[in-house]
Design a protein around this motif. Structure first.
Motif, mmCIF file in Angstrom:
data_model
loop_
_atom_site.group_PDB
_atom_site.id
_atom_site.type_symbol
_atom_site.label_atom_id
_atom_site.label_comp_id
_atom_site.label_asym_id
_atom_site.label_seq_id
_atom_site.Cartn_x
_atom_site.Cartn_y
_atom_site.Cartn_z
ATOM 1 N N LEU A 74 1.187 -2.664 -6.992
ATOM 2 C CA LEU A 74 1.684 -1.339 -6.587
ATOM 3 C C LEU A 74 2.034 -1.373 -5.101
ATOM 4 C CD1 LEU A 74 2.238 1.707 -6.877
ATOM 5 C CD2 LEU A 74 -0.168 2.091 -6.375
ATOM 6 N N LEU A 125 -7.625 -1.745 -2.585
ATOM 7 C CA LEU A 125 -7.042 -1.064 -3.738
ATOM 8 C C LEU A 125 -6.198 -2.052 -4.567
ATOM 9 C CD1 LEU A 125 -5.977 2.387 -2.194
ATOM 10 C CD2 LEU A 125 -8.227 1.723 -3.145
ATOM 11 N N ARG A 140 -0.191 -1.355 5.253
ATOM 12 C CA ARG A 140 0.528 -2.503 4.679
ATOM 13 C C ARG A 140 2.009 -2.443 5.082
ATOM 14 N NH1 ARG A 140 -1.326 -5.013 0.167
ATOM 15 N NH2 ARG A 140 0.445 -6.366 0.596
HETATM 16 N N1 CP Z 1 -3.879 -4.347 -2.140
HETATM 17 C C1 CP Z 1 -2.840 -4.813 -2.863
HETATM 18 O O1 CP Z 1 -2.338 -5.934 -2.636
HETATM 19 O O2 CP Z 1 -2.400 -3.940 -3.802
HETATM 20 P P1 CP Z 1 -1.408 -4.286 -4.991
HETATM 21 O O3 CP Z 1 -2.098 -5.343 -5.843
HETATM 22 O O4 CP Z 1 -1.185 -2.997 -5.718
HETATM 23 O O5 CP Z 1 -0.144 -4.846 -4.421
#
Ligand code: CP
Length: 329
Positions: free
Chosen positions: A52, A288, A315
């Motif tokens: 995500l 997450l 991010r």
């Molecule tokens: N924290 C992270 O990399 O989230 P995703 O796996 O949703 O990209």
């Protein structure tokens, strides 16, 4: 970090370079830098696994830098990929990374790659074979979007979040294992521990016996790291609680045995209000996605101490800083 090397892990960055990325990220976040170093350029984003935050923040970041993101999903919307040198491709793999990379770099100025550990063969996966195959064949920068062993974009966003919430200087930072119904890869804890050590934080790593991180990784952290099996002691006076679950090296390839072993840690290895109350007004962090009331209770993740959404936002800013640095922003 340079255009030849891309970013496979933060081990390639000096502290000065990390500080440079964090500073540039803050300028993007504050709207002080609206440069478009990717104008007219495309960046490939290769996802072997779901995402995500990484996918959305990379796509948005590339757009905001003036560029175009090309998302490819081997085995889904693009051909299945072989990475092993010398492989006889008479099974389920249609294309080799050698051709994939050499074709894509005729269109794109960089390639981001997400390729999780399969949790089948520790000795092989700890060498990050798929990510390194991309790096081996590429003449454009490769950006690690989470490999078997590292997630540098996440850990740089984590360092930015700590800086924003707690200010400059050394903090007591606790990376704690948490119970999860099944074993997970070690990329996030590896990269968090590495970046925290590079930043000079007082790092505590708490996990149950048998859930040690990679020995070489631990050695690379230097002397300013404490490792404990005592979750209660670890939380005392912590300024940052960073929760993450990961699988045991000793049960790699044997999921059922890991699940049976970790069962005893359910309810004990969870971040809850009682543990947070013993920190030094600590903030709660997690990369997450997170399983509520498994890794962390609702009361903690919904409390003012939780900074997980800001962490996810960062991010975007950090990845723009990484791309801008590679492409002259
Ligand atoms: N924290 C992270 O990399 O989230 P995703 O796996 O949703 O990209």
């Amino acid at each position: 970090m340079n255009a030849d090397l891309g970013l496979l892990s933060t081990s390639s960055l000096t502290l000065r370079e990390i500080e440079g990325v964090l500073g540039a990220a803050l300028r993007f976040k504050r709207g002080e830098d609206v440069s478009k170093p990717l104008a007219g350029k495309s960046v490939a984003l290769v996802f072997f696994n779901p995402s995500l935050r990484t996918r959305a923040s990379m796509q948005v970041g590339i757009y905001e830098l003036g560029g175009n993101a090309v998302v490819l999903e081997p085995g889904g919307t693009s051909w299945t990929l072989e990475h092993r040198a010398g492989a006889v491709m008479d099974s389920d793999k249609t294309e080799h990374v050698a051709e994939f990379v050499r074709v894509i770099e005729r269109y794109c100025v960089a390639i981001g790659v997400r390729t999780f550990a399969a949790l089948k063969n520790w000795e092989e996966e700890r060498t990050d074979p798929i990510l390194n195959a991309f790096a081996q064949y590429a003449s454009v920068p490769i950006i690690n979007l989470e490999s078997a062993m590292h997630h540098p974009c996440q850990s740089l966003a984590d360092m930015l979040t700590i800086r924003e919430k707690l200010g400059v200087g050394r903090k007591r930072v606790v990376l704690t294992w948490a119970w999860h119904p099944k074993p997970l890869p070690m990329a996030v804890p590896n990269s968090f521990a590495l970046a925290a050590a590079q930043m000079g934080h007082d790092l505590v790593i708490a996990h149950p016996p048998g859930y040690e991180l990679d020995e070489e990784l631990i050695e690379s952290l230097g002397a300013n790291v404490e490792i404990t099996n005592d979750i209660d002691a670890a939380f005392a006076d912590a300024e940052v609680i960073y929760a993450k679950s990961w699988g045991s090296k000793q049960f790699y390839g044997n999921t059922d045995q890991d699940i049976a072993t970790r069962a005893q840690y359910r309810n004990k290895w969870i971040v809850d209000e009682e543990k947070m109350s013993r920190t030094n007004s600590g903030v709660f962090m997690h990369c997450l996605p997170v399983r509520r009331n498994v890794i962390v209770t609702d009361a903690v993740i919904d409390s003012p101490a939780s900074v997980v959404i800001d962490e996810a936002e960062n991010r975007l800013h950090v990845q723009k800083a990484i791309l801008a640095r590679l492409f002259g922003g």
